[in-house]
Scaffold this motif. Sequence first.
Motif, short mmCIF file in Angstrom:
data_model
loop_
_atom_site.label_atom_id
_atom_site.label_comp_id
_atom_site.label_asym_id
_atom_site.label_seq_id
_atom_site.Cartn_x
_atom_site.Cartn_y
_atom_site.Cartn_z
N ASP A 96 5.80 1.99 -13.53
CA ASP A 96 6.04 3.08 -12.59
C ASP A 96 4.75 3.72 -12.07
OD1 ASP A 96 8.77 2.73 -12.93
OD2 ASP A 96 8.84 4.10 -14.63
N ARG A 97 3.62 3.31 -12.60
CA ARG A 97 2.35 3.90 -12.16
C ARG A 97 1.85 3.20 -10.91
NH1 ARG A 97 -0.94 5.80 -17.49
NH2 ARG A 97 0.86 6.66 -18.56
N SER A 98 1.12 3.94 -10.11
CA SER A 98 0.56 3.37 -8.89
C SER A 98 -0.53 2.36 -9.24
CB SER A 98 -0.05 4.48 -8.03
OG SER A 98 -1.24 4.98 -8.65
N PRO A 99 -0.87 1.49 -8.31
CA PRO A 99 -1.96 0.53 -8.57
C PRO A 99 -3.27 1.25 -8.95
CG PRO A 99 -0.75 -0.13 -6.62
CD PRO A 99 -0.22 1.23 -7.03
N GLU A 100 -3.50 2.40 -8.34
CA GLU A 100 -4.72 3.16 -8.65
C GLU A 100 -4.69 3.68 -10.09
OE1 GLU A 100 -4.02 2.87 -4.42
OE2 GLU A 100 -2.76 3.83 -5.92
N GLU A 101 -3.51 4.14 -10.53
CA GLU A 101 -3.38 4.64 -11.91
C GLU A 101 -3.54 3.50 -12.91
OE1 GLU A 101 -0.32 8.39 -11.73
OE2 GLU A 101 0.49 6.40 -11.26
N ARG A 102 -2.97 2.35 -12.60
CA ARG A 102 -3.11 1.19 -13.50
C ARG A 102 -4.57 0.74 -13.56
NH1 ARG A 102 1.78 -0.25 -11.02
NH2 ARG A 102 0.81 -1.88 -9.76
N GLU A 103 -5.23 0.75 -12.40
CA GLU A 103 -6.64 0.38 -12.35
C GLU A 103 -7.49 1.37 -13.15
OE1 GLU A 103 -10.13 0.03 -9.03
OE2 GLU A 103 -8.15 -0.68 -8.45
N ALA A 104 -7.18 2.64 -13.04
CA ALA A 104 -7.92 3.66 -13.79
C ALA A 104 -7.71 3.48 -15.30
CB ALA A 104 -7.49 5.07 -13.36
N MET A 105 -6.49 3.13 -15.71
CA MET A 105 -6.22 2.89 -17.13
C MET A 105 -7.02 1.68 -17.61
SD MET A 105 -4.59 3.52 -20.02
CE MET A 105 -3.08 4.42 -19.82
#
Length: 114
Positions: A17-26
């Motif tokens: 459910d996270r945005s691509p930007e959030e996944r990339e940040a993780m």
Amino acid sequence: MKDFMLIYRADYSSMIDRSPEEREAMTKRYMNWINNIAGEDKLVDMGNRLAPTGKVVSAGNVVTNGPYTEVKEFIGGYSMIKAASYEEAVELLKGSPVFELDGKIEVREISYIK
């Protein structure tokens, strides 16, 4: 020094459910954390993520689907580190992004066959 396997357990379904930007940040936070361990010359193997699907083989060559990703927490990956003790190994886990997923890291000493 002893080798330890880190087994990452969490509910990884929330990552969907996270945005691509959030996944990339993780992923960036994970890479920074693991690179800090490498910088201390404590990383044996960065390891890998594990696919959320697989097979479970039992005695008699009975094969079933698994692991079951419907369960809240499953193994999502692993790494290998080296440390003088369990206490030192646990200290290296501080700041791991797996805890942001309310996850856990199982720490197991490798017992090599001689």
